[in-house]
Design a protein around this motif. Structure first.
Motif, PDB file in Angstrom:
ATOM      1  N   GLY A 136       3.366   0.527  11.071  1.00  0.00           N
ATOM      2  CA  GLY A 136       3.098   1.961  11.056  1.00  0.00           C
ATOM      3  C   GLY A 136       2.818   2.484  12.438  1.00  0.00           C
TER       4      GLY A 136
ATOM      5  N   THR B  11       0.846  -1.196   0.000  1.00  0.00           N
ATOM      6  CA  THR B  11       0.000   0.000   0.000  1.00  0.00           C
ATOM      7  C   THR B  11       0.882   1.248   0.000  1.00  0.00           C
ATOM      8  OG1 THR B  11      -0.168  -0.001   2.418  1.00  0.00           O
ATOM      9  CG2 THR B  11      -1.906  -1.180   1.191  1.00  0.00           C
TER      10      THR B  11
ATOM     11  N   ALA C  73       1.257   7.810   5.816  1.00  0.00           N
ATOM     12  CA  ALA C  73       0.221   6.823   6.140  1.00  0.00           C
ATOM     13  C   ALA C  73       0.343   6.404   7.598  1.00  0.00           C
ATOM     14  CB  ALA C  73       0.351   5.611   5.241  1.00  0.00           C
ATOM     15  N   GLU C  74      -0.788   6.200   8.237  1.00  0.00           N
ATOM     16  CA  GLU C  74      -0.794   5.718   9.625  1.00  0.00           C
ATOM     17  C   GLU C  74      -0.348   4.268   9.712  1.00  0.00           C
ATOM     18  OE1 GLU C  74      -1.403   7.216  12.642  1.00  0.00           O
ATOM     19  OE2 GLU C  74      -1.202   9.030  11.442  1.00  0.00           O
ATOM     20  N   SER C  75      -0.564   3.528   8.644  1.00  0.00           N
ATOM     21  CA  SER C  75      -0.049   2.163   8.565  1.00  0.00           C
ATOM     22  C   SER C  75       0.083   1.791   7.095  1.00  0.00           C
ATOM     23  CB  SER C  75      -0.955   1.169   9.297  1.00  0.00           C
ATOM     24  OG  SER C  75      -2.168   1.000   8.613  1.00  0.00           O
ATOM     25  N   ILE C  76       1.000   0.898   6.835  1.00  0.00           N
ATOM     26  CA  ILE C  76       1.142   0.354   5.487  1.00  0.00           C
ATOM     27  C   ILE C  76       1.046  -1.158   5.580  1.00  0.00           C
ATOM     28  CG2 ILE C  76       2.502   2.264   4.561  1.00  0.00           C
ATOM     29  CD1 ILE C  76       5.009   0.555   4.945  1.00  0.00           C
TER      30      ILE C  76
ATOM     31  N   GLN D  69       1.706  -5.741   8.399  1.00  0.00           N
ATOM     32  CA  GLN D  69       1.205  -4.381   8.621  1.00  0.00           C
ATOM     33  C   GLN D  69       2.091  -3.707   9.651  1.00  0.00           C
ATOM     34  OE1 GLN D  69      -3.005  -3.939   9.329  1.00  0.00           O
ATOM     35  NE2 GLN D  69      -2.737  -1.952  10.271  1.00  0.00           N
TER      36      GLN D  69
ATOM     37  N   ASP E 233       2.778   4.756   0.919  1.00  0.00           N
ATOM     38  CA  ASP E 233       3.392   5.286   2.137  1.00  0.00           C
ATOM     39  C   ASP E 233       2.722   6.579   2.589  1.00  0.00           C
ATOM     40  OD1 ASP E 233       5.197   3.223   1.799  1.00  0.00           O
ATOM     41  OD2 ASP E 233       6.858   4.510   1.204  1.00  0.00           O
ATOM     42  N   GLN E 234       1.945   7.185   1.705  1.00  0.00           N
ATOM     43  CA  GLN E 234       1.297   8.459   2.010  1.00  0.00           C
ATOM     44  C   GLN E 234      -0.195   8.370   1.736  1.00  0.00           C
ATOM     45  OE1 GLN E 234       3.313  11.405  -0.378  1.00  0.00           O
ATOM     46  NE2 GLN E 234       5.023  11.529   1.045  1.00  0.00           N
ATOM     47  N   THR E 235      -0.934   9.220   2.418  1.00  0.00           N
ATOM     48  CA  THR E 235      -2.372   9.314   2.170  1.00  0.00           C
ATOM     49  C   THR E 235      -2.610  10.061   0.850  1.00  0.00           C
ATOM     50  OG1 THR E 235      -2.633  11.443   3.287  1.00  0.00           O
ATOM     51  CG2 THR E 235      -2.793   9.447   4.661  1.00  0.00           C
ATOM     52  N   THR E 236      -3.841  10.125   0.419  1.00  0.00           N
ATOM     53  CA  THR E 236      -4.167  10.810  -0.835  1.00  0.00           C
ATOM     54  C   THR E 236      -3.887  12.300  -0.780  1.00  0.00           C
ATOM     55  OG1 THR E 236      -6.461  10.990  -0.128  1.00  0.00           O
ATOM     56  CG2 THR E 236      -5.887   9.116  -1.531  1.00  0.00           C
TER      57      THR E 236
ATOM     58  N   ASN F 200      -0.031  13.170   3.364  1.00  0.00           N
ATOM     59  CA  ASN F 200       0.436  12.929   4.736  1.00  0.00           C
ATOM     60  C   ASN F 200       0.998  11.514   4.846  1.00  0.00           C
ATOM     61  OD1 ASN F 200      -0.412  15.455   5.637  1.00  0.00           O
ATOM     62  ND2 ASN F 200      -2.465  14.699   6.125  1.00  0.00           N
TER      63      ASN F 200
END
Length: 171
Positions: A142, A113, A123-126, A140, A115-118, A121
């Protein structure tokens, strides 16, 4: 003072038993050497022992088992995940993919998945996964996950492991 003489009497008896036991062990080991007249000459034994010693003395870590199941390979997957998590790139999907490839897992069978949000920022977890036959090794990590999590799950019908958006593994 009557207690001290009793203690002194008990200790010698236990030491005598220990000495008798050690003596018996030495006698028995001496007998077994004399009974093995057909054993190989000392030079052959000395040559074979060093080859066997390193593998027996050094415990092997988890290794890839190509013919094994996903469960058989979970210890290696978990070990690689823990090693990357302990390093400086512990929230980089690429670091996990690269380390798993270095350990022998097939890059073409992996998903990861972003490393960053859309909105850019971290990601809280990958999540990252390796398809292994009908099953998947899934990890998983993060900030929101705490310690790394690794599991074996059934693969999805479409041949993948992760639901949702994944990023291309094009490096």
């Amino acid at each position: 003072m009557s207690r001290h003489p009793e203690r002194r009497r008990a200790r010698p008896a236990s030491f005598v038993l220990l000495a008798v036991g050690l003596g018996a062990a030495l006698v028995l080991s001496g007998c077994s050497d004399s009974q093995t007249a057909s054993s190989p000459p000392p030079s052959a034994t000395a040559t074979a022992a060093p080859e066997a010693s390193p593998s027996a003395a050094v415990p092997a870590g988890p290794a890839l088992i190509p013919e094994g199941s996903a469960e058989d390979n979970l210890p290696l997957f978990t070990s690689v995940t823990a090693a990357v998590w302990a390093g400086p790139e512990n929230v980089s999907g690429r670091a996990y993919v690269d380390a798993l490839v270095a350990a022998g897992f097939d890059k073409a069978a992996m998903q990861v998945t972003p490393d960053q949000t859309t909105i850019g920022n971290p990601a809280e977890s990958i999540q990252f996964a390796v398809r292994w036959g009908a099953d998947c090794l899934v990890g998983q990590v993060g900030p929101s996950s705490g310690a790394p999590v690794t599991v074996v799950t059934p693969g999805l019908g479409d041949g993948k492991c992760l639901v949702g958006a994944t990023r291309p593994i094009d490096w």
